[in-house]
Motif scaffolding. Structure first.
Motif, mmCIF file in Angstrom:
data_model
loop_
_atom_site.group_PDB
_atom_site.id
_atom_site.type_symbol
_atom_site.label_atom_id
_atom_site.label_comp_id
_atom_site.label_asym_id
_atom_site.label_seq_id
_atom_site.Cartn_x
_atom_site.Cartn_y
_atom_site.Cartn_z
ATOM 1 N N THR A 133 0.826 -1.208 0.000
ATOM 2 C CA THR A 133 0.000 0.000 0.000
ATOM 3 C C THR A 133 0.862 1.260 0.000
ATOM 4 N N ILE A 134 1.887 1.267 0.843
ATOM 5 C CA ILE A 134 2.770 2.435 0.904
ATOM 6 C C ILE A 134 3.495 2.615 -0.422
ATOM 7 N N TRP A 135 3.921 1.514 -1.030
ATOM 8 C CA TRP A 135 4.591 1.620 -2.329
ATOM 9 C C TRP A 135 3.664 2.204 -3.385
ATOM 10 N N GLU A 215 -8.004 -3.594 11.221
ATOM 11 C CA GLU A 215 -9.161 -3.885 10.370
ATOM 12 C C GLU A 215 -9.488 -2.709 9.459
ATOM 13 N N ARG A 216 -9.520 -1.497 10.022
ATOM 14 C CA ARG A 216 -9.814 -0.310 9.211
ATOM 15 C C ARG A 216 -8.650 0.006 8.268
ATOM 16 N N GLN A 221 -6.100 -0.305 2.527
ATOM 17 C CA GLN A 221 -5.306 -1.016 1.526
ATOM 18 C C GLN A 221 -6.121 -1.258 0.260
ATOM 19 N N GLY A 222 -7.366 -1.702 0.436
ATOM 20 C CA GLY A 222 -8.220 -1.957 -0.719
ATOM 21 C C GLY A 222 -8.578 -0.686 -1.469
ATOM 22 N N LEU A 229 -4.744 1.466 -9.363
ATOM 23 C CA LEU A 229 -5.005 0.814 -10.645
ATOM 24 C C LEU A 229 -5.826 1.705 -11.572
ATOM 25 N N TYR A 230 -6.730 2.481 -11.003
ATOM 26 C CA TYR A 230 -7.538 3.377 -11.831
ATOM 27 C C TYR A 230 -6.664 4.448 -12.484
ATOM 28 N N HIS A 231 -5.718 4.990 -11.735
ATOM 29 C CA HIS A 231 -4.952 6.126 -12.249
ATOM 30 C C HIS A 231 -3.740 5.723 -13.082
ATOM 31 N N ILE A 232 -3.222 4.509 -12.900
ATOM 32 C CA ILE A 232 -2.167 4.086 -13.826
ATOM 33 C C ILE A 232 -2.778 3.434 -15.062
ATOM 34 N N ASP A 233 -4.077 3.102 -14.977
ATOM 35 C CA ASP A 233 -4.843 2.606 -16.123
ATOM 36 C C ASP A 233 -4.224 1.348 -16.733
#
Length: 248
Positions: A133-135, A215-216, A221-222, A229-233
């Motif tokens: 997530t951090i990456w 948990e939160r 992460q999700g 993924l949306y922004h690197i397309d």
């Protein structure tokens, strides 16, 4: 004329029967250099051209053409844990693939040093999914694509209690501007995202890394993977393999 610089090996491709075309990440941007005789070399490039190996390159300009020649290299750092840990092996593959696909502009020295120190920390520490997530956030940040978290993307209002997160909008939305695709966030989650966004040095990852395991935090992460993924397309092949190894 020879010149020297530090570089992280991203990939290599065979050229003819004896050479490699090597892709490097440097503070001057991504470079593709020709390592002559590297396929046959038993000493000159031994273990130096593996993915995510940090080397000191000795380069020269060719008499003809534009591709720089890699005369020799010195080993500065090679990750060891991916050889023993299959999940880390897949994650290091994911790192290399995302760098190849997203790091187009030259990195500043601060960003380049972050990448190197992050790899060293990852190599030494036990695996946690928060590393991923951090990456992903830092990849977005280095490319100017990080989520806007200071106010509503659409109206500019700074929400006080109720937040919505939208990859499509590019960050957080207020209650009035939310749409059906926006996901609600708690204060803890927006604070965690902001904390990740303030990271400048690799050693600063540990506090948010711990929070991401709650948990939160796992929900964050999700959210962030979806945003990434949306922004690197594009969906990295190594990500699919990594997720299969982690979750079956």
């Amino acid at each position: 004329m020879l010149f020297t610089l530090q570089a992280l090996v991203l990939d290599k491709d065979k050229v003819n029967e004896i050479d490699y075309l090597v892709e490097l990440l440097t503070t001057k941007g991504r470079l593709r250099v020709l390592a002559k005789g590297a396929q046959k070399s038993k000493r000159r490039f031994l273990n130096l051209l593996e993915d995510l190996t940090l080397i000191r390159c000795h380069l020269r300009r060719p008499q003809k053409g534009k591709t720089l020649i890699l005369e020799s290299a010195d080993l500065l750092y090679i990750p060891e844990s991916p050889r023993r840990d299959l999940v880390k092996f897949y994650f290091f593959s994911y790192l290399a693939e995302t760098m190849k696909q997203t790091f187009y502009a030259p990195l500043g020295s601060e960003e380049f040093n972050f990448v190197i120190q992050y790899l060293k920390i990852l190599d030494q520490e036990a695996w946690q999914e928060g590393f991923k997530t951090i990456w992903e956030y830092m990849c977005l940040k280095f490319n100017g694509l990080e989520p806007y978290l200071e106010g509503c993307v659409r109206c500019g209002e700074r929400p006080k209690r109720i937040f919505y997160f939208s990859p499509q909008a590019g960050g957080i939305l207020c209650f009035q501007c939310r749409d059906e695709r926006a996901r609600p966030l708690e204060q803890f989650q927006i604070d965690l995202l902001r904390k990740i966004g303030r990271i400048k040095k690799a050693e600063e990852i540990f506090e948010p890394l711990e929070a991401l395991e709650s948990e939160r935090g796992r929900e964050v992460q999700g959210f962030l993977e979806e945003f990434f993924l949306y922004h690197i397309d594009w969906e990295p092949r190594a990500l699919r393999i990594l997720k299969e190894a982690l979750h079956g």
